[in-house]
Design a protein around this motif. Structure first.
Motif, PDB file in Angstrom:
ATOM      1  N   VAL A 132      -3.770  38.337  76.354  1.00 38.27           N
ATOM      2  CA  VAL A 132      -3.329  36.958  76.598  1.00 38.27           C
ATOM      3  C   VAL A 132      -4.198  36.247  77.636  1.00 38.27           C
ATOM      4  O   VAL A 132      -4.025  35.046  77.869  1.00 38.27           O
ATOM      5  CB  VAL A 132      -1.851  36.946  77.061  1.00 38.27           C
ATOM      6  CG1 VAL A 132      -0.946  37.460  75.953  1.00 38.27           C
ATOM      7  CG2 VAL A 132      -1.670  37.756  78.343  1.00 38.27           C
ATOM      8  N   CYS A 133      -5.109  36.976  78.249  1.00 39.15           N
ATOM      9  CA  CYS A 133      -6.019  36.376  79.229  1.00 39.15           C
ATOM     10  C   CYS A 133      -7.396  36.209  78.591  1.00 39.15           C
ATOM     11  O   CYS A 133      -7.941  37.168  78.033  1.00 39.15           O
ATOM     12  CB  CYS A 133      -6.131  37.262  80.474  1.00 39.15           C
ATOM     13  SG  CYS A 133      -4.588  37.507  81.370  1.00 39.15           S
ATOM     14  N   HIS A 134      -7.922  35.019  78.666  1.00 39.99           N
ATOM     15  CA  HIS A 134      -9.246  34.789  78.096  1.00 39.99           C
ATOM     16  C   HIS A 134     -10.030  33.849  79.009  1.00 39.99           C
ATOM     17  O   HIS A 134      -9.522  33.392  80.052  1.00 39.99           O
ATOM     18  CB  HIS A 134      -9.139  34.225  76.673  1.00 39.99           C
ATOM     19  CG  HIS A 134      -8.302  32.997  76.572  1.00 39.99           C
ATOM     20  ND1 HIS A 134      -8.753  31.754  76.935  1.00 39.99           N
ATOM     21  CD2 HIS A 134      -7.014  32.824  76.147  1.00 39.99           C
ATOM     22  CE1 HIS A 134      -7.812  30.853  76.733  1.00 39.99           C
ATOM     23  NE2 HIS A 134      -6.739  31.468  76.262  1.00 39.99           N
ATOM     24  N   GLU A 135     -11.263  33.528  78.629  1.00 40.02           N
ATOM     25  CA  GLU A 135     -12.145  32.765  79.503  1.00 40.02           C
ATOM     26  C   GLU A 135     -11.671  31.339  79.747  1.00 40.02           C
ATOM     27  O   GLU A 135     -12.130  30.674  80.689  1.00 40.02           O
ATOM     28  CB  GLU A 135     -13.574  32.738  78.938  1.00 40.02           C
ATOM     29  CG  GLU A 135     -13.730  31.983  77.622  1.00 40.02           C
ATOM     30  CD  GLU A 135     -13.441  32.849  76.409  1.00 40.02           C
ATOM     31  OE1 GLU A 135     -13.817  32.451  75.296  1.00 40.02           O
ATOM     32  OE2 GLU A 135     -12.844  33.938  76.584  1.00 40.02           O
ATOM     33  N   TRP A 136     -10.737  30.857  78.928  1.00 42.08           N
ATOM     34  CA  TRP A 136     -10.296  29.475  79.077  1.00 42.08           C
ATOM     35  C   TRP A 136      -9.015  29.345  79.895  1.00 42.08           C
ATOM     36  O   TRP A 136      -8.579  28.226  80.168  1.00 42.08           O
ATOM     37  CB  TRP A 136     -10.087  28.836  77.701  1.00 42.08           C
ATOM     38  CG  TRP A 136     -11.375  28.605  76.961  1.00 42.08           C
ATOM     39  CD1 TRP A 136     -11.838  29.309  75.886  1.00 42.08           C
ATOM     40  CD2 TRP A 136     -12.370  27.635  77.266  1.00 42.08           C
ATOM     41  NE1 TRP A 136     -13.059  28.840  75.487  1.00 42.08           N
ATOM     42  CE2 TRP A 136     -13.422  27.796  76.321  1.00 42.08           C
ATOM     43  CE3 TRP A 136     -12.511  26.635  78.231  1.00 42.08           C
ATOM     44  CZ2 TRP A 136     -14.569  27.005  76.329  1.00 42.08           C
ATOM     45  CZ3 TRP A 136     -13.647  25.850  78.234  1.00 42.08           C
ATOM     46  CH2 TRP A 136     -14.660  26.041  77.289  1.00 42.08           C
ATOM     47  N   ASN A 137      -8.363  30.441  80.251  1.00 44.12           N
ATOM     48  CA  ASN A 137      -7.131  30.316  81.032  1.00 44.12           C
ATOM     49  C   ASN A 137      -7.113  31.218  82.255  1.00 44.12           C
ATOM     50  O   ASN A 137      -6.052  31.461  82.845  1.00 44.12           O
ATOM     51  CB  ASN A 137      -5.900  30.565  80.155  1.00 44.12           C
ATOM     52  CG  ASN A 137      -5.778  32.007  79.703  1.00 44.12           C
ATOM     53  OD1 ASN A 137      -6.664  32.828  79.925  1.00 44.12           O
ATOM     54  ND2 ASN A 137      -4.662  32.328  79.057  1.00 44.12           N
TER      55      ASN A 137
END
Length: 375
Positions: A132-137
């Motif tokens: 659920v964690c990615h470069e946009w959040n």
């Protein structure tokens, strides 16, 4: 589905995990996931405190979502992060990154098919966890130094005022016969030691008496010529780094020697090696160091952003100002890279002006004005 909610029953009316029937399936399955992650990190030789902190951060996220990991979404991360940086006491950028990183690492572990969590979740709950964690959040690490801009070294006048105030408190308490003057003396010496050797709080708190040794090239310092740091900042999966810090200030020996010979023995010490014992025969707590520094800082009306780690910044700055070689300073504070040491340095305008003057004199002084020079 909340952490305490039960999914639709399977055959037999219970949710089996091996041969065990779970009373609170989601909650207990989440606990098993965390236990497995703990074992995985332990196998990587990560520090126990690191593992414990990460688990606590993941649980904090789960409590915020009120759903199990297989129901988390990227939107949950974004809402959680917003809550962390909102309100009267928003978290620092580096702290938020640490929280997000813990959740991301936990999700990476869960979706790794070598551990089988995806398949088990599909079988038991009809869905599975995702990353659920990615470069946009999430916060991106783009700077080597993310301390608050207001945090700085103490200037020499502030440092002297701080130490003088600490000594005055000790003198007044001792002369009036007040109980607790030994504790004040211990704390005053502790802060002077942090500055004298450029130590972090934890490294200073963990010092033992035998961590001080002689330096054959610094006989002036006696038995306190070298401070052997055994609890230096560790790299991932490695034990704490050790280093030897050389005494450089002429007042170091009498300050520490007086404490060790006259004050420390007054504590009822069960462990004779502890340098900074408490009345309860334990090591001094990091929280106590923070609180004591803050109390004395506020009493003096110093900048409220200053904290104990600023003493380490002051040490680096003052050594550079006094002309010590930057590589020597880097090795003293245990930095792998000179660029890190540079971030700790807040040299004064006076130092920069002297440096500029020397450079200009060397560049523009005519040869005949230099001793031994000729056209």
């Amino acid at each position: 589905m909340g952490l305490n909610d039960e999914p639709p029953p399977l055959s037999g009316g219970v949710l089996p995990l091996g041969n065990v029937s779970l009373l609170r399936p989601a909650e207990q399955f989440f606990d098993e996931m965390l236990a497995g992650w703990t074992t995985q990190q332990t196998s990587r030789m990560l520090a126990a405190q690191t593992i414990k902190t990460r688990a606590s951060q993941v649980r904090r996220f789960a409590d915020f979502c009120n759903t199990p990991p297989w129901e988390w979404s990227p939107a949950d991360v974004e809402e959680w992060t917003t809550s962390l940086v909102s309100g009267p006491r928003p978290l620092a950028v580096s702290t938020v990154r640490a929280y997000q990183n813990a959740v991301a690492l936990f999700c990476d572990y869960l979706i790794d098919h070598r551990y089988g969590w995806v398949d088990r979740c599909v079988d038991l709950f009809g869905t599975h966890p995702t990353q659920v964690c990615h470069e946009w959040n999430t916060v991106i690490h783009t700077s080597d130094h993310e301390a608050r801009p207001a945090v700085r070294p103490l200037c020499r006048a502030e440092l002297q005022a701080f130490f003088d105030y600490a000594d005055d408190l000790v003198d007044r308490a001792r002369s009036s016969g007040r109980k607790g003057w030994q504790t004040l003396f211990r704390d005053a010496t502790l802060f002077k030691t942090i500055y004298a050797f450029g130590l972090r709080r934890r490294k200073a708190a963990m010092l033992d008496l035998h961590d001080f040794t002689r330096n054959p090239q610094g006989w002036e310092f006696g038995r306190f010529g070298v401070c052997n740091v055994r609890w230096g900042k560790a790299m991932k999966g490695s034990p704490p780094r050790r280093r030897a810090v050389l005494a450089v200030f002429d007042w170091t020996r009498p300050v520490i020697e007086e404490y060790v010979t006259e004050v420390r023995p007054r504590f009822d010490i069960a462990n004779e090696s502890i340098l900074w014992p408490t009345e309860r025969q334990t090591r001094i707590r990091l929280e106590h160091i923070d609180d004591r520094f803050a109390d004395w800082r506020d009493d003096l009306g110093l900048d409220p952003v200053l904290h104990p780690h600023c003493l380490r910044h002051s040490y680096v700055t003052h050594l550079i100002e006094d002309g010590f070689d930057p590589l020597f300073v880097q090795q003293q504070v245990g930095h792998r890279w000179g660029s890190t040491t540079a971030l700790y340095t807040g040299v004064s305008g006076d130092y920069r002006n002297r440096t500029l003057r020397r450079a200009l004199d060397a560049a523009f002084t005519p040869p005949e004005a230099i001793e031994g020079g000729s056209r």
